[in-house]
Design an enzyme around this catalytic site. Structure first.
Site, short mmCIF file in Angstrom:
data_model
loop_
_atom_site.label_atom_id
_atom_site.label_comp_id
_atom_site.label_asym_id
_atom_site.label_seq_id
_atom_site.Cartn_x
_atom_site.Cartn_y
_atom_site.Cartn_z
N ASP A 67 0.82 -1.22 0.00
CA ASP A 67 0.00 0.00 0.00
C ASP A 67 0.85 1.26 0.00
OD1 ASP A 67 0.90 -0.58 2.57
OD2 ASP A 67 -1.08 -0.91 3.41
N GLU A 143 -9.76 -2.16 4.88
CA GLU A 143 -10.41 -1.85 6.15
C GLU A 143 -11.69 -2.68 6.32
OE1 GLU A 143 -8.61 -0.31 8.10
OE2 GLU A 143 -8.38 1.83 7.72
#
Ligand code: F6R
Length: 257
Positions: A67, A143
């Protein structure tokens, strides 16, 4: 799933480094999927030490990171590009051309996600993916939510993640609210996954991830379906997992140094 129990952070780091090192020795041209954060720093230090000693060669290894924040330049002291340079790449003999992270500064982030996903596929996919575990169960920046997102995508960070990571910024307002992350499908396609986890504060989420239902509200729980998953965790992080009768007697003990 193989769980390896380490007595502390240092032993967890050395054990994970052994796994990565074996991968690199057996397959010098392999693709490593890498993570940032506190968890893998000790592992990176160990790999650096072996590289400096001449026992480990990264010259043909390729890396893809999980990421990157949106809005930070590579040179920003909190970009993940910078983290990787400071904590790993600057200290080993890796070829800069073989290092890949999403670019968080492009104007067309959707296009960057597609480009990054293509890059991973062009490299032939990930041979070994190293993961840390967020307190809310995130892996990469996937998430908790209602679905598992498959491919590399833009994510809006949760309040909990922003709170956890803003401590690293001089001014908490500087902390980006969005990031680009590999998707769960990208991660699950890795041929082998090593999830590292340390500390009492991760024991509850590690328990949910390994022993609970497979639930997008606990993104890491999908790892239970991977056919080559190794957990390397310390005593504290494994406190609740060790109490689960179905799993406790399968836990292996890390080799003493
Ligand atoms: C970082 C990443 C995150 C971290 C997680 C745990 O690239 O992918 O999922 O692994 O937030 O962070 P630490 O290790 O700092 O507890």
């Amino acid at each position: 799933m193989t769980i390896i129990r380490a007595k502390d952070y240092n032993e967890m780091s050395r054990t994970a480094a052994n796994i990565v090192s074996a991968q690199v020795i057996l397959f010098p041209e392999c693709v490593l999927g890498l993570a940032t954060g506190d968890t893998p720093i000790g592992m990176y230090n160990q790999l650096i030490e072996w590289n400096k000693k001449g026992d480990l060669d990264f010259s043909q290894v390729k890396t893809v990171n999980l990421d990157e924040y949106i809005g930070l330049a590579k040179e920003h002291y909190q970009s993940y590009f910078w983290f990787m340079q400071q904590n790993f790449f600057n200290h080993i003999n890796i070829n800069a051309k073989n290092v890949f992270l999403p670019d968080g500064l492009v104007s067309d982030t959707q296009n960057e996600c597609a480009r990054y996903e293509d890059r991973i596929q062009t490299l032939g996919g990930i041979d070994l993916q190293v993961l840390g575990l967020g307190h809310n169960g995130h892996i990469g920046f996937n998430e908790p939510g209602t679905v598992f997102k498959k491919k590399t995508h833009v994510v809006t960070l949760t309040e909990r993640t922003i709170a956890a990571n803003s401590r690293f910024f001089r001014d908490t307002e500087e902390m980006p609210k969005k990031a680009i992350t590999m998707g769960m499908g990208t991660i699950m396609q890795a041929k082998r996954i090593v999830l590292m986890c340390a500390g009492e504060d991760k024991s509850e989420i590690l328990y949910k991830a390994l022993c609970g239902d497979i639930d997008p509200m606990v993104p890491a729980s999908i790892l239970q379906l991977h056919n080559n998953l190794t957990i390397v965790a310390d005593d504290e992080a494994l406190r609740l997992v060790r109490q689960d009768a179905k799993i406790s007697n399968t836990i292996k003990i890390a080799a003493e140094s």
